[in-house]
Design an enzyme around this catalytic site. Structure first.
Site, PDB file in Angstrom:
ATOM      1  N   MET A 167       0.855   4.102  -4.972  1.00 30.10           N
ATOM      2  CA  MET A 167      -0.214   3.894  -6.033  1.00 30.10           C
ATOM      3  C   MET A 167      -1.118   2.852  -5.444  1.00 30.10           C
ATOM      4  SD  MET A 167       0.644   2.333  -9.821  1.00 30.10           S
ATOM      5  CE  MET A 167       1.085   3.730 -10.559  1.00 30.10           C
ATOM      6  N   LEU A 174       0.758  -1.378   0.030  1.00 31.55           N
ATOM      7  CA  LEU A 174      -0.164   0.048   0.218  1.00 31.55           C
ATOM      8  C   LEU A 174       0.900   1.319  -0.129  1.00 31.55           C
ATOM      9  CD1 LEU A 174      -2.299  -1.482   2.669  1.00 31.55           C
ATOM     10  CD2 LEU A 174      -2.909  -1.156   0.304  1.00 31.55           C
ATOM     11  N   ASN A 233       6.402   2.767 -21.118  1.00 30.61           N
ATOM     12  CA  ASN A 233       7.396   3.411 -20.310  1.00 30.61           C
ATOM     13  C   ASN A 233       8.699   4.054 -21.182  1.00 30.61           C
ATOM     14  OD1 ASN A 233       5.718   2.909 -18.114  1.00 30.61           O
ATOM     15  ND2 ASN A 233       7.218   2.560 -16.617  1.00 30.61           N
ATOM     16  N   GLU A 290       7.321   6.886 -23.003  1.00 29.87           N
ATOM     17  CA  GLU A 290       7.250   7.972 -22.050  1.00 29.87           C
ATOM     18  C   GLU A 290       8.667   8.668 -21.946  1.00 29.87           C
ATOM     19  OE1 GLU A 290       7.227   7.579 -17.409  1.00 29.87           O
ATOM     20  OE2 GLU A 290       5.177   7.023 -18.249  1.00 29.87           O
ATOM     21  N   LYS A 327       3.708  -2.736 -20.646  1.00 28.83           N
ATOM     22  CA  LYS A 327       4.078  -1.442 -19.852  1.00 28.83           C
ATOM     23  C   LYS A 327       5.456  -1.218 -19.962  1.00 28.83           C
ATOM     24  CE  LYS A 327       3.214   1.426 -16.454  1.00 28.83           C
ATOM     25  NZ  LYS A 327       4.380   1.476 -15.583  1.00 28.83           N
ATOM     26  N   GLY A 336      -0.054   6.564 -11.892  1.00 30.63           N
ATOM     27  CA  GLY A 336       0.725   7.267 -10.987  1.00 30.63           C
ATOM     28  C   GLY A 336      -0.349   7.653  -9.909  1.00 30.63           C
ATOM     29  N   ARG A 342       3.916  -3.755   4.900  1.00 26.73           N
ATOM     30  CA  ARG A 342       4.953  -3.893   5.951  1.00 26.73           C
ATOM     31  C   ARG A 342       4.759  -2.808   6.947  1.00 26.73           C
ATOM     32  NH1 ARG A 342      10.576  -5.410   3.514  1.00 26.73           N
ATOM     33  NH2 ARG A 342      10.285  -3.687   2.273  1.00 26.73           N
TER      34      ARG A 342
END
Length: 302
Positions: free
Chosen positions: A11, A8, A178, A181, A174, A124, A31
């Protein structure tokens, strides 16, 4: 519907928020427990104190979605999970993983009749409000149970997510995303540097970036973001000229070499990131000394 979301960070936490706000039950483990407690209080996340506790709160067949950094932590978690899961369960890796690793992991889990789905995730920090672009690889039988989750995460139920191919295809897509990008960002950066360098015109970069957002062939979300900060500060004097690379740009360039497919823009954009990270600038020092040696050109001292 209930899933476990493991990891968590920025993102992962926002993905949990988006899912919970669209009636997907989320069991969350991280964690660092602070974000777990915060999401439990603010968004009704179901908290878990461990990976085992998170999985214990899932109905069968279980869906465990990982949002962990690429590398050792993801590898360790995926080695632990088979001992906690049962045949028919599904593991989703939503982090930035090398697609070769995804293919290997899918094959290893398949031997234990556990599904593996690689979900390349873009969006993002804006994904909570705007939605995430989800590039999904895996067997159709493993992707179909995820459709309600993908629809909740995406900008729209029928747009912004797709099952792009077999295991590994999601992270491969992906990776190329990138790499593109990198090239787009480098082109914008160089263009604005040229504009800023023409001091005689006293150009307003905030005005020009906003102008280009409307009707121009170079308009994009990256330009939207650039316009936002350039209208606040054009000099960026407090920003260090250091640009990190997350790894996927490197993998993209390596793929171009493996395929023998020319990708000079993507490769040079990656090299420019490396140049920004060179604290010693040793190569430039060598260049300066060579110019001094052959032409007697002056060398500046620090």
């Amino acid at each position: 519907m209930r899933i476990a979301l493991i990891g968590l960070g920025k993102m992962g936490a926002n993905m949990a928020r988006r899912l919970l706000r669209q009636d997907i039950e989320v069991v969350g483990y991280n964690r660092s427990p602070d974000i777990v407690n915060q999401l439990a209080e603010e968004e009704n996340l179901i908290p878990a104190e461990s990976l085992e506790a998170a999985i214990a709160q899932l109905p069968a067949p279980r869906i465990v979605w990982l949002m962990l950094p690429a590398g050792e932590i993801t590898e360790q978690t995926l080695q632990t999970l088979p001992g906690l899961l049962q045949p028919g369960d599904i593991v989703v890796d939503g982090g930035n993983a090398n697609y070769h690793d995804s293919q290997r992991r899918a094959a290893a889990l398949a031997e234990q009749q556990i599904g593996y789905v690689d979900a390349g995730t873009s969006g993002g920090v804006w994904g909570l409000d705007e939605g995430y672009c989800m590039m999904v690889g895996g067997e159709r039988a493993h992707v179909e149970p995820l459709i309600p989750v993908l629809q909740a995460l995406a900008p729209a139920r029928d747009a912004g997510w797709a099952h792009v191919g077999p295991p590994g295809a999601g992270h491969f897509t992906k990776m190329i995303h990138n790499g593109i990008e990198y090239g787009m960002m480098q082109a914008y950066a160089e263009g604005f540097a040229l504009l800023q360098g023409k001091s005689e015109f006293e150009l307003d970069l905030g005005q020009i970036s906003e102008l280009w957002r409307h009707g121009s062939v170079v308009r994009s979300w990256l330009l939207d973001l650039s316009a936002g900060f350039l209208q606040q500060d054009q000099q960026l004097a407090n920003i260090s000229p250091y640009v990190a690379d997350s790894g996927e740009g490197r993998w993209t360039v390596m793929e171009s070499i493996d395929q023998g497919t020319a990708a000079p823009v993507l490769a040079l954009a990656l090299q420019m990131r490396f140049a920004s990270q060179d604290d010693t600038a040793y190569a430039n020092r060598i260049l300066a000394k060579m110019r001094e040696a052959f032409g007697g050109h002056a060398v500046k001292s620090e």
